[in-house]
Design a protein around this motif. Structure first.
Motif, PDB file in Angstrom:
ATOM      1  N   LYS A  82      -2.713   8.801   1.054  1.00 34.75           N
ATOM      2  CA  LYS A  82      -1.757   9.488   0.171  1.00 34.75           C
ATOM      3  C   LYS A  82      -2.534  10.196  -0.938  1.00 34.75           C
ATOM      4  O   LYS A  82      -3.631   9.777  -1.319  1.00 34.75           O
ATOM      5  CB  LYS A  82      -0.825   8.440  -0.427  1.00 34.75           C
ATOM      6  N   ASN A  83      -1.936  11.277  -1.441  1.00 38.13           N
ATOM      7  CA  ASN A  83      -2.532  12.048  -2.538  1.00 38.13           C
ATOM      8  C   ASN A  83      -3.843  12.735  -2.193  1.00 38.13           C
ATOM      9  O   ASN A  83      -4.668  12.957  -3.076  1.00 38.13           O
ATOM     10  CB  ASN A  83      -2.740  11.173  -3.782  1.00 38.13           C
ATOM     11  N   HIS A  84      -4.010  13.026  -0.958  1.00 35.93           N
ATOM     12  CA  HIS A  84      -5.164  13.835  -0.564  1.00 35.93           C
ATOM     13  C   HIS A  84      -4.910  15.248  -1.087  1.00 35.93           C
ATOM     14  O   HIS A  84      -3.771  15.698  -1.128  1.00 35.93           O
ATOM     15  CB  HIS A  84      -5.256  13.838   0.962  1.00 35.93           C
ATOM     16  N   MET A 116       0.833  -1.197   0.000  1.00 35.65           N
ATOM     17  CA  MET A 116       0.000   0.000   0.000  1.00 35.65           C
ATOM     18  C   MET A 116       0.876   1.258   0.000  1.00 35.65           C
ATOM     19  O   MET A 116       1.923   1.289   0.625  1.00 35.65           O
ATOM     20  CB  MET A 116      -0.872  -0.014   1.265  1.00 35.65           C
ATOM     21  N   SER A 117       0.452   2.256  -0.735  1.00 36.44           N
ATOM     22  CA  SER A 117       1.282   3.457  -0.815  1.00 36.44           C
ATOM     23  C   SER A 117       1.221   4.237   0.499  1.00 36.44           C
ATOM     24  O   SER A 117       0.193   4.269   1.159  1.00 36.44           O
ATOM     25  CB  SER A 117       0.830   4.342  -1.965  1.00 36.44           C
ATOM     26  N   THR A 118       2.329   4.839   0.816  1.00 39.45           N
ATOM     27  CA  THR A 118       2.411   5.541   2.102  1.00 39.45           C
ATOM     28  C   THR A 118       2.784   7.006   1.899  1.00 39.45           C
ATOM     29  O   THR A 118       3.272   7.396   0.842  1.00 39.45           O
ATOM     30  CB  THR A 118       3.479   4.908   3.007  1.00 39.45           C
ATOM     31  N   PHE A 119       2.511   7.799   2.913  1.00 42.93           N
ATOM     32  CA  PHE A 119       2.957   9.193   2.904  1.00 42.93           C
ATOM     33  C   PHE A 119       3.574   9.519   4.261  1.00 42.93           C
ATOM     34  O   PHE A 119       3.462   8.726   5.201  1.00 42.93           O
ATOM     35  CB  PHE A 119       1.789  10.140   2.582  1.00 42.93           C
ATOM     36  N   THR A 120       4.236  10.656   4.335  1.00 38.67           N
ATOM     37  CA  THR A 120       4.927  11.008   5.577  1.00 38.67           C
ATOM     38  C   THR A 120       3.980  11.747   6.518  1.00 38.67           C
ATOM     39  O   THR A 120       3.257  12.645   6.093  1.00 38.67           O
ATOM     40  CB  THR A 120       6.119  11.930   5.289  1.00 38.67           C
ATOM     41  N   LEU A 121       4.001  11.328   7.755  1.00 40.61           N
ATOM     42  CA  LEU A 121       3.224  12.041   8.767  1.00 40.61           C
ATOM     43  C   LEU A 121       4.202  12.591   9.801  1.00 40.61           C
ATOM     44  O   LEU A 121       5.086  11.881  10.272  1.00 40.61           O
ATOM     45  CB  LEU A 121       2.226  11.102   9.447  1.00 40.61           C
TER      46      LEU A 121
END
Lengths: 136, 286
Positions: free
Chosen positions: A36-38, A1-6
């Protein structure tokens, strides 16, 4: 699943910085789920909990207001205080709750005092809530 | 000669007791400096994140109007002056105060001082400045709630149009031996977004509304900047005091050395004199 930085920062420490799959935060207008990509968004946060999904598992933390800045690759939460359930001092939260409730009963106080007591009460209840859910 | 010797001895004693004091103060402030630096290290990420994120948000607020963003004609300026509560820190306090004087440039009537620390309060109160608020005994270990109080006060003053500009003057902590007094303009917040070189073209959504979000963010920025300034200043104060005390200790040592030399010379001179007196006396008896 794609992830983003928090990234979650509080005045006295960097609370969290890692790749996550999804987060759910409580905004002042209701709960928000962010993947991601919000699309870029800025909103203030209510006193409540944040759910962070990493490797398919959710973890929770208590957050006392602040704001979130969402971008496609990165989300930043700036808050006055953030705690993991295991860090929360239950006795202190209970006492704070009692104190706040008592203060709310005495209605003679000014409006500012009432608002302050209400915020304190919400923070305490939120902390206890997060601990409760964690223990279950 | 014995008279001179006693005098020198007394001076040596007094200088060494001063040295003991400065040495102790040096040790205390180096311990405090270590603590303050740790705090600084922990706070910087928060400060940087808030500033970066707010700059980014403000850079894409074209067309959004907010009272705290608007520039108006500057008649009155509020200065938040961060100094220590105590002296004996070399030029630490006076450097900040000098910077304020430079900024004010004689325009006393249109100046409001928000004093943090006894030194700033005393200095400006004595000279008849208008004191808009004083926050004492917090400079050594500032808390976020202190910064929040100061922030609320200045935002309030600005909103009520009692002042048209708010500046923060504090000492920036560069390293353990170098500190610079600095000026940071907090309000109007217009300037924050001009500092930003990365202009973003993406549209940001605001919930519930841009006005409300900015109404929350700008005071937050002000508070965080003040908090950052307080922390920097507290580390600088300890650093400055340690340096001042270190050089005082060194000077005392040097002085004691010189006095000891003098003392020994005087002692030798008196022995020589006594000897020659005895010899002369013996000669006379012959």
């Amino acid at each position: 699943m794609s992830t983003f930085t928090l990234e979650i920062v509080t005045p006295d420490r960097k609370f969290f910085e890692d790749e996550v799959e999804m987060i759910i935060v409580r905004g002042t207008e209701g709960d928000l789920g962010i993947y991601k990509n919000h699309s870029p968004l800025v909103t203030s946060l209510a006193i409540g909990r944040i759910k962070i999904k990493q490797n398919g598992k959710f973890v929770e933390a208590a957050i006392a207001g602040g704001y979130i800045e969402v971008d496609r690759e990165k989300s930043t939460i700036v808050t006055d205080s953030a705690e993991w359930p295991e860090e929360i001092d239950v006795e202190r939260a209970k006492e704070a709750k009692k104190r706040a409730e008592e203060r709310l009963k005495h209605k003679s106080k000014s409006e500012v005092d009432l608002i302050r007591a209400e915020v304190a009460l919400r923070k305490a209840v939120n902390r206890l809530d997060v601990v409760d859910r964690y223990r279950k | 000669m014995p008279q001179a010797m006693r005098d020198i001895k007394r001076r040596i004693r007094s200088v060494s007791s001063t040295k003991q004091i400065t040495k102790a103060m040096e040790l205390v402030s180096s311990a405090k400096l270590r603590k303050a630096r740790e705090k600084l290290e922990r706070t910087r990420p928060y400060f940087n994140t808030v500033v970066r994120s707010i700059q980014q948000i403000l850079s894409s607020t074209e067309g959004i109007r907010h009272p705290l963003l608007e520039k108006r004609e500057i008649k009155k300026t509020a200065y938040i002056v961060v100094t220590g509560d105590r002296g004996l820190a070399g030029g630490y306090n006076s450097n900040v105060i000098k910077l304020v004087e430079n900024e004010v440039d004689g325009n006393k009537e249109n100046t409001v001082i928000i004093a943090v620390g006894l030194k700033a309060r005393d200095y400006f109160a004595r000279r008849g400045y208008e004191i808009g608020g004083e926050f004492l005994h917090i400079s050594e270990s500032p808390e976020y709630s202190d910064a929040a109080k100061i922030g609320k006060l200045v935002v309030e003053l600005y909103k009520e149009k009692k002042v048209d500009e708010v500046k923060l003057l504090y000492t920036h902590f560069k390293s353990a031996i170098s500190f610079n007094p600095e000026v940071l303009r907090l309000l109007p917040a217009e300037e924050i977004k001009n500092n930003n070189d990365v202009k973003r073209n993406t549209l940001i959504e605001y919930e519930p509304s841009p006005e409300e979000v900015l109404g929350y963010l700008i005071p937050k920025y002000v508070q965080s900047a003040i908090y950052g300034g307080l922390i920097e200043a507290s580390a600088s104060e300890q650093g400055a005091r340690r340096n001042a005390m270190q050089s005082a200790t060194d000077n005392a040592e040097e002085m004691i050395e010189g006095l000891k030399l003098k003392y020994n010379r005087a002692r030798q001179a008196s022995i020589t004199q006594e000897l020659s007196e005895i010899v002369a006396g013996a000669d006379a008896l012959k």
